[in-house]
Scaffold this active site. Sequence first.
Site, PDB file in Angstrom:
ATOM      1  N   SER A   1       0.882  -1.303  -0.391  1.00  0.00           N
ATOM      2  CA  SER A   1       0.052  -0.060   0.140  1.00  0.00           C
ATOM      3  C   SER A   1       1.307   1.200   0.096  1.00  0.00           C
ATOM      4  O   SER A   1       2.009   1.204   0.432  1.00  0.00           O
ATOM      5  CB  SER A   1      -1.227   0.476   1.480  1.00  0.00           C
ATOM      6  OG  SER A   1      -1.412   0.815   1.746  1.00  0.00           O
TER       7      SER A   1
ATOM      8  N   TYR B   1      -0.092  -0.285  10.739  1.00  0.00           N
ATOM      9  CA  TYR B   1      -0.516  -0.337   9.187  1.00  0.00           C
ATOM     10  C   TYR B   1       1.050  -0.092   8.236  1.00  0.00           C
ATOM     11  O   TYR B   1       1.029  -0.828   7.308  1.00  0.00           O
ATOM     12  CB  TYR B   1      -1.498   0.540   9.026  1.00  0.00           C
ATOM     13  CG  TYR B   1      -1.992   0.335   6.987  1.00  0.00           C
ATOM     14  CD1 TYR B   1      -2.495  -0.768   7.267  1.00  0.00           C
ATOM     15  CD2 TYR B   1      -1.625   0.657   6.388  1.00  0.00           C
ATOM     16  CE1 TYR B   1      -3.080  -0.887   5.571  1.00  0.00           C
ATOM     17  CE2 TYR B   1      -2.149   0.674   4.713  1.00  0.00           C
ATOM     18  CZ  TYR B   1      -2.424  -0.729   4.408  1.00  0.00           C
ATOM     19  OH  TYR B   1      -3.333  -0.597   3.672  1.00  0.00           O
TER      20      TYR B   1
END
Length: 320
Positions: free
Chosen positions: A157, A183
Amino acid sequence: MTGPFGATSTTDEVLEGVDLSGKRILVTGASAGLGVETARTLAAHGAQVVGAARDLKKAETATAEVRAQAANGGGLELVELDLANLASVRACADALLADGRPFDLVIANAGVMATPFGKTADGFETQFGTNHLGHFVFVNRIAGLMKPGSRLVNLSSAGHRFSDVDLEDPNFEHTPYAEFVAYGRSKTANILFAVEFDRRHKAQGVRATAVHPGGIQTELGRYMTPEVMEGLLANIAKANEAAGAPAFEWKTIPQGAATSVWAGVVAPVDEVGGLYCEDCHVAERVEGGDIRGGVRAYALDPEHAKALWAKSEEMVGERF
C-alpha cells in the site's frame, strides 16, 4: 486494450486477449473486495483459482459470481486460511503440499488495516502478524509448489510511507501504538518480503513483486471512523494541492485489482521482479511528505529486506 495501462485500467482491460487456461493461481483474501474481483477475472480468463479465506461460508457466498463467470476451463476452489493464526497457516500450507499441484502465480492479497491494538493467536501485533508474518510463513511453506516461471505478488500500500518496519520493537511492546504506524510497518514489510523472496528464488525462475492497488472503498477500511477517514482524505488533498497533483479519486474495485493481475500476468517479469508497482507501472522512488505515489527507498533496501527475513524467522520459530 493492449496498453499502456494506468490508474483507471480495469482487470478485464489488463487481461483482454489473455488466455490463462491451464494456469493454477492462488489468491488469499478471496471472501471480499479485491480478492473476489481478482479471482473473478482470473477464472473468467481460464485460470484454475484457489481462493484462501478465513471464513469459508462467507467466501462461498461472495464468490458465486466467480464461478458464474469462469470460462475456458477456469474454476474456483476454496481453502481455509486464517493468517492471524499460524496453526491455520501451517495446516493450509500442509494440505496444499499434500495435494502437490503446482502454482503459476500466488497473490498475497488478504490483509487488515488500522485495527485497534490487538494480538494474533500467536501473540504478534495484529497488523504485522496478519499482513506480514501470516503470509511470510504461508508463502515460504508452499514455495516448493511455485514452478519456474511463476510469480508472487504481495499486496502492499501507499501506506508503507507511514512507517518503516521496526525490527527492535515489532509488537509495540515499548512504543506507543498508533493504528497507521502499525499499518505502515506491515505494508513496508510486504514490500521487503517480496524483495528478499525475489532475490532468493530468481535463479530458479520464480520472481516476486509488491503492488499498491490504490485507494478503494472495501471492507479493509471497516475499522476507520468517519472522522479518521475525513482526516486522512484531507491530508491527501493538502499534499496533492501542494505538489500540484490532481485531486484524489477513489478507484473502483476492478481498477484496484488491475495492478495485481498486471504485475502477476502481463508485465515483463524482469521489469517488475523485486520492485513495487502502482497504477499498472513500476513506481518511482520518492522522499518527502506527499503520500500520493511512489515508493520509499527503505522499502526496497536489500540489506533491510534480509534483516526483516531473519527477524521474521526468529519471530515465527521457523527457518526458510
